[in-house]
Scaffold this motif. Structure first.
Motif, PDB file in Angstrom:
ATOM      1  N   ILE A  93       0.849  -1.203   0.000  1.00  0.00           N
ATOM      2  CA  ILE A  93       0.000   0.000   0.000  1.00  0.00           C
ATOM      3  C   ILE A  93       0.880   1.246   0.000  1.00  0.00           C
ATOM      4  N   ASN A  94       0.654   2.149  -0.949  1.00  0.00           N
ATOM      5  CA  ASN A  94       1.363   3.428  -0.957  1.00  0.00           C
ATOM      6  C   ASN A  94       0.578   4.395  -0.065  1.00  0.00           C
ATOM      7  N   LEU A  95       0.867   4.321   1.226  1.00  0.00           N
ATOM      8  CA  LEU A  95       0.107   5.093   2.201  1.00  0.00           C
ATOM      9  C   LEU A  95       0.321   6.584   2.003  1.00  0.00           C
ATOM     10  N   ARG A  96       1.527   6.973   1.636  1.00  0.00           N
ATOM     11  CA  ARG A  96       1.803   8.399   1.411  1.00  0.00           C
ATOM     12  C   ARG A  96       0.890   8.956   0.324  1.00  0.00           C
ATOM     13  N   ASP A  97       0.844   8.302  -0.827  1.00  0.00           N
ATOM     14  CA  ASP A  97       0.072   8.833  -1.946  1.00  0.00           C
ATOM     15  C   ASP A  97      -1.427   8.725  -1.693  1.00  0.00           C
ATOM     16  N   GLU A  98      -1.854   7.621  -1.068  1.00  0.00           N
ATOM     17  CA  GLU A  98      -3.290   7.464  -0.818  1.00  0.00           C
ATOM     18  C   GLU A  98      -3.793   8.505   0.183  1.00  0.00           C
ATOM     19  N   LEU A  99      -3.002   8.778   1.223  1.00  0.00           N
ATOM     20  CA  LEU A  99      -3.418   9.806   2.178  1.00  0.00           C
ATOM     21  C   LEU A  99      -3.343  11.197   1.561  1.00  0.00           C
ATOM     22  N   ALA A 100      -2.350  11.442   0.706  1.00  0.00           N
ATOM     23  CA  ALA A 100      -2.267  12.749   0.047  1.00  0.00           C
ATOM     24  C   ALA A 100      -3.503  13.007  -0.799  1.00  0.00           C
ATOM     25  N   THR A 101      -3.982  11.979  -1.479  1.00  0.00           N
ATOM     26  CA  THR A 101      -5.206  12.107  -2.272  1.00  0.00           C
ATOM     27  C   THR A 101      -6.419  12.302  -1.368  1.00  0.00           C
ATOM     28  N   LEU A 102      -6.479  11.528  -0.295  1.00  0.00           N
ATOM     29  CA  LEU A 102      -7.624  11.588   0.615  1.00  0.00           C
ATOM     30  C   LEU A 102      -7.713  12.926   1.338  1.00  0.00           C
ATOM     31  N   LEU A 103      -6.566  13.441   1.792  1.00  0.00           N
ATOM     32  CA  LEU A 103      -6.549  14.658   2.610  1.00  0.00           C
ATOM     33  C   LEU A 103      -6.309  15.923   1.791  1.00  0.00           C
ATOM     34  N   GLY A 104      -5.831  15.766   0.565  1.00  0.00           N
ATOM     35  CA  GLY A 104      -5.599  16.916  -0.292  1.00  0.00           C
ATOM     36  C   GLY A 104      -4.412  17.761   0.109  1.00  0.00           C
ATOM     37  N   LYS A 105      -3.437  17.151   0.805  1.00  0.00           N
ATOM     38  CA  LYS A 105      -2.238  17.862   1.263  1.00  0.00           C
ATOM     39  C   LYS A 105      -1.014  16.978   1.055  1.00  0.00           C
ATOM     40  N   PRO A 106       0.185  17.578   0.995  1.00  0.00           N
ATOM     41  CA  PRO A 106       1.407  16.761   0.922  1.00  0.00           C
ATOM     42  C   PRO A 106       1.563  15.928   2.190  1.00  0.00           C
ATOM     43  N   VAL A 107       2.010  14.687   2.021  1.00  0.00           N
ATOM     44  CA  VAL A 107       2.116  13.739   3.133  1.00  0.00           C
ATOM     45  C   VAL A 107       3.496  13.102   3.128  1.00  0.00           C
ATOM     46  N   ARG A 108       4.061  12.908   4.313  1.00  0.00           N
ATOM     47  CA  ARG A 108       5.236  12.074   4.500  1.00  0.00           C
ATOM     48  C   ARG A 108       4.923  11.015   5.546  1.00  0.00           C
ATOM     49  N   VAL A 109       5.395   9.793   5.290  1.00  0.00           N
ATOM     50  CA  VAL A 109       5.124   8.660   6.171  1.00  0.00           C
ATOM     51  C   VAL A 109       6.438   7.982   6.524  1.00  0.00           C
ATOM     52  N   VAL A 110       6.641   7.729   7.813  1.00  0.00           N
ATOM     53  CA  VAL A 110       7.800   6.971   8.283  1.00  0.00           C
ATOM     54  C   VAL A 110       7.325   5.976   9.336  1.00  0.00           C
ATOM     55  N   ASN A 111       8.196   5.085   9.725  1.00  0.00           N
ATOM     56  CA  ASN A 111       7.921   4.192  10.843  1.00  0.00           C
ATOM     57  C   ASN A 111       7.577   5.006  12.086  1.00  0.00           C
ATOM     58  N   ASP A 112       6.674   4.489  12.907  1.00  0.00           N
ATOM     59  CA  ASP A 112       6.227   5.256  14.070  1.00  0.00           C
ATOM     60  C   ASP A 112       7.351   5.525  15.067  1.00  0.00           C
ATOM     61  N   ALA A 113       8.260   4.566  15.258  1.00  0.00           N
ATOM     62  CA  ALA A 113       9.381   4.806  16.172  1.00  0.00           C
ATOM     63  C   ALA A 113      10.339   5.849  15.596  1.00  0.00           C
ATOM     64  N   ASP A 114      10.506   5.875  14.269  1.00  0.00           N
ATOM     65  CA  ASP A 114      11.332   6.908  13.652  1.00  0.00           C
ATOM     66  C   ASP A 114      10.743   8.294  13.883  1.00  0.00           C
ATOM     67  N   LEU A 115       9.416   8.404  13.768  1.00  0.00           N
ATOM     68  CA  LEU A 115       8.764   9.685  14.057  1.00  0.00           C
ATOM     69  C   LEU A 115       8.993  10.084  15.511  1.00  0.00           C
ATOM     70  N   GLN A 116       8.841   9.113  16.425  1.00  0.00           N
ATOM     71  CA  GLN A 116       9.104   9.378  17.836  1.00  0.00           C
ATOM     72  C   GLN A 116      10.547   9.833  18.032  1.00  0.00           C
TER      73      GLN A 116
END
Length: 241
Positions: A93-116
């Motif tokens: 699943i390309n979560l970045r692109d699917e969320l960008a389409t859904l939310l209408g904004k640029p999106v970046r996705v990383v592992n949750d621990a990396d974000l932490q």
């Protein structure tokens, strides 16, 4: 893009096995609208999780960018594993692109621990962040620069258990608080020997269940500290990983 501008409003999500959390941040990581959460849907299919993200986003008007911490291996926005949500649902699943389409904004996705890690680390030497939640997450940073895609959770710790099974929430439920704390002490000693970190930070919901004294180079942090890494995720193109 190398630097967020002062008027950016970054909606930062932390998708977990039991909760999805969100906060609206300025480019420096200061909260503009406070931390809110919703239950992670079951089954945790991409459609159900993205619908929950969309519903949660509606509590935060005016955001210009979106950061997402996801509980699995993510590379360039594409999910490769999702152990606590269901890899069978999520792989490819390309979560970045699917969320960008859904939310209408640029999106970046990383592992949750990396974000932490981006939110918690101080930028001083080799820092490690571990998360004690549904699973066991890990992030490494060198002088504040993320070293992504570390999936230590799925490395065997004993003959028949990975870190995730040994020290994640399933392990806590299985053996109880006292034995789980003894397990955690073994894990921390191993991490210190293997990584020789300058400082280790422990976050996640089960961090509050620790009942032993921590070494001077180990600190507790909160999920709120970590989710603020969503601002730093946009501070350098290096983090579009």
């Amino acid at each position: 893009m190398s630097q967020s501008t002062a008027d950016e409003k970054i909606l930062s999500f932390d998708i977990g096995g039991s909760r999805i959390k969100a906060i609206l941040l300025d480019s420096e990581g200061n909260a503009l609208i406070e931390y809110q959460r919703t239950d992670t849907p079951a089954p945790s299919t991409p459609q159900n999780v993205m619908r929950a993200v969309l519903n949660l986003s509606q509590r935060f008007p005016g955001y210009t960018r979106v950061s997402v911490g996801f509980p699995g291996y993510v590379k360039r926005g594409i999910v490769h594993t999702a152990p606590n949500l269901g890899t069978g649902y999520w792989k490819g699943i390309n979560l970045r692109d699917e969320l960008a389409t859904l939310l209408g904004k640029p999106v970046r996705v990383v592992n949750d621990a990396d974000l932490q890690g981006l939110g918690i680390a101080k930028g001083q030497g080799l820092e490690m962040v571990v998360t004690l939640g549904t699973g066991f997450g890990t992030a490494l940073l060198m002088d504040g620069i993320l070293l992504p895609h570390l999936e230590l959770a799925h490395h065997p710790f004993t003959k028949d258990r990975e870190y995730d099974e040994y020290i994640g929430n399933r392990g806590f439920i299985e053996v109880g608080a006292e034995k789980w704390n003894r397990r955690l002490q073994k894990v921390l000693n191993t991490l210190n020997t293997v990584f020789n970190y300058d400082h280790l930070y422990i976050s996640g919901g089960n961090a509050k269940k620790i009942n032993f004294a921590l070494s001077s180079n180990i600190s507790l942090a909160t999920n709120l500290d970590g989710i603020r890494g969503g601002a730093k995720l946009w501070s350098h193109d290096h983090y579009n990983v």
